[in-house]
Design a protein around this motif. Structure first.
Motif, PDB file in Angstrom:
ATOM      1  N   TRP A 188      26.922  40.083  40.136  1.00  0.00           N
ATOM      2  CA  TRP A 188      28.310  40.269  40.651  1.00  0.00           C
ATOM      3  C   TRP A 188      29.195  39.464  41.436  1.00  0.00           C
ATOM      4  CZ3 TRP A 188      30.241  42.139  45.530  1.00  0.00           C
ATOM      5  CH2 TRP A 188      31.445  42.701  45.469  1.00  0.00           C
ATOM      6  N   VAL A 201      32.645  37.728  40.342  1.00  0.00           N
ATOM      7  CA  VAL A 201      33.850  37.572  41.158  1.00  0.00           C
ATOM      8  C   VAL A 201      34.195  36.412  41.399  1.00  0.00           C
ATOM      9  CG1 VAL A 201      34.528  38.190  43.685  1.00  0.00           C
ATOM     10  CG2 VAL A 201      33.321  39.977  42.280  1.00  0.00           C
ATOM     11  N   SER A 254      36.099  44.736  41.906  1.00  0.00           N
ATOM     12  CA  SER A 254      35.851  43.452  41.457  1.00  0.00           C
ATOM     13  C   SER A 254      37.173  42.317  41.647  1.00  0.00           C
ATOM     14  CB  SER A 254      35.360  43.207  39.968  1.00  0.00           C
ATOM     15  OG  SER A 254      33.944  43.825  40.238  1.00  0.00           O
ATOM     16  N   ALA A 260      32.112  43.296  35.644  1.00  0.00           N
ATOM     17  CA  ALA A 260      31.705  43.140  37.031  1.00  0.00           C
ATOM     18  C   ALA A 260      31.615  44.378  37.728  1.00  0.00           C
ATOM     19  CB  ALA A 260      32.704  42.291  37.938  1.00  0.00           C
TER      20      ALA A 260
END
Length: 281
Positions: free
Chosen positions: A239, A243, A273, A220
């Motif tokens: 991304w 998360v 992250s 991430a």
């Protein structure tokens, strides 16, 4: 172990169950002999099993002690204070709490019953054990205060007890020194033994959670760096999915969420992250 609020437990139990339990408790209080009490308990065993069907929903089917969701387990309702006897002592058990909802814990077989893992070299299971801290005084009759007992076994319905546990890459919890007070080291060690938290498959599953959190965080963070270079919204969406996946691993409904939560907290400074996942509602 995650905190299980007793008011949440109360909210899932039907009023009819409380009415039945009240009647049986009155019968127990009126019984004048040990044999009479045992007969009442035997005749009403289905009452705590009935409660168990509702207790299972509080943590999405997970054991309150170890957070495992095992379809092969019979998931007995554990009486936190043993109802029939206290192992290793001449104590007739906390019979007056047999039908007390606040004494019930939803448990897997390995936390509740004595088991030996020969291959892994571990043994454990709470069964009828209920050790007290050196400062504790055992309640013998209903009139005795339970507040003077100071149990060694950590209780998932006590938020402070839950805060004492720290998970790391070993898969076996330890005492979090930030919250430690007198005898808390003994309490954590006793809980590791009696809840069988060294059981090899359980420890392995927690180690896997730690590795998975680390890998997802690294991937991430790479995505985040790529987005900051390119401002590509597709990368940003990937991304955010990562998360959210990290956040779900630490969600109280997920297996081994306490270990995932500790893993994320350990990475919070180094991984943006991880920090973002912890900050999500």
């Amino acid at each position: 172990m995650r905190h299980v609020a007793l008011d949440r437990v109360e909210s899932v139990i039907p009023a009819e169950w409380h009415a039945k339990a009240k009647k049986v408790n009155e019968e127990l209080a009126a019984a004048t002999t040990v044999a009479g009490r045992k007969a009442i308990v035997k005749a009403n065993e289905d009452l705590w099993r009935e409660a168990g069907r509702h207790l299972a929903t509080v943590m999405e089917g997970k054991c309150w002690y170890c957070e495992i969701r095992d379809v092969r387990s019979d998931h007995p309702v554990d009486h936190y204070r043993p109802k029939g006897r206290v192992a290793g002592e001449s104590h007739g058990g906390y019979w007056w709490l047999t039908f007390a909802l606040e004494n019930y814990r939803w448990s897997c077989t390995f936390c509740n019953s004595r088991r030996v893992d020969v291959e892994g070299g571990t043994s454990g299971g709470k069964q009828d054990f209920f050790p007290l801290s050196p400062s504790g005084k055992r309640a013998q009759v209903p009139a005795d205060s339970l507040e003077n007992e100071h149990p060694l076994l950590l209780d998932p319905t006590d938020s402070r007890d839950v805060a004492l546990l720290l998970f790391d890459e070993t898969g076996v919890p330890s005492l979090d020194p930030k919250h430690a007070q007198i005898h808390d080291d003994l309490r954590v060690e006793a809980s590791i033994e009696f809840y069988h938290w060294r059981h090899r498959p359980l420890a392995s599953a927690r180690r896997l959670i730690f590795r998975k959190v680390a890998v997802v965080c690294a991937d991430a963070d790479n995505l985040l760096q790529g987005f900051e270079r390119t401002r590509d919204q597709a990368i940003h969406h990937k991304w955010m999915r990562s998360v959210r996946a990290l956040n779900m691993m630490a969600d109280r409904a997920s297996e081994h969420s306490a270990a995932a939560l500790c893993a994320l907290r350990g990475l919070r400074t180094a991984s943006r992250s991880a920090a973002e996942a912890l900050d999500l509602p």
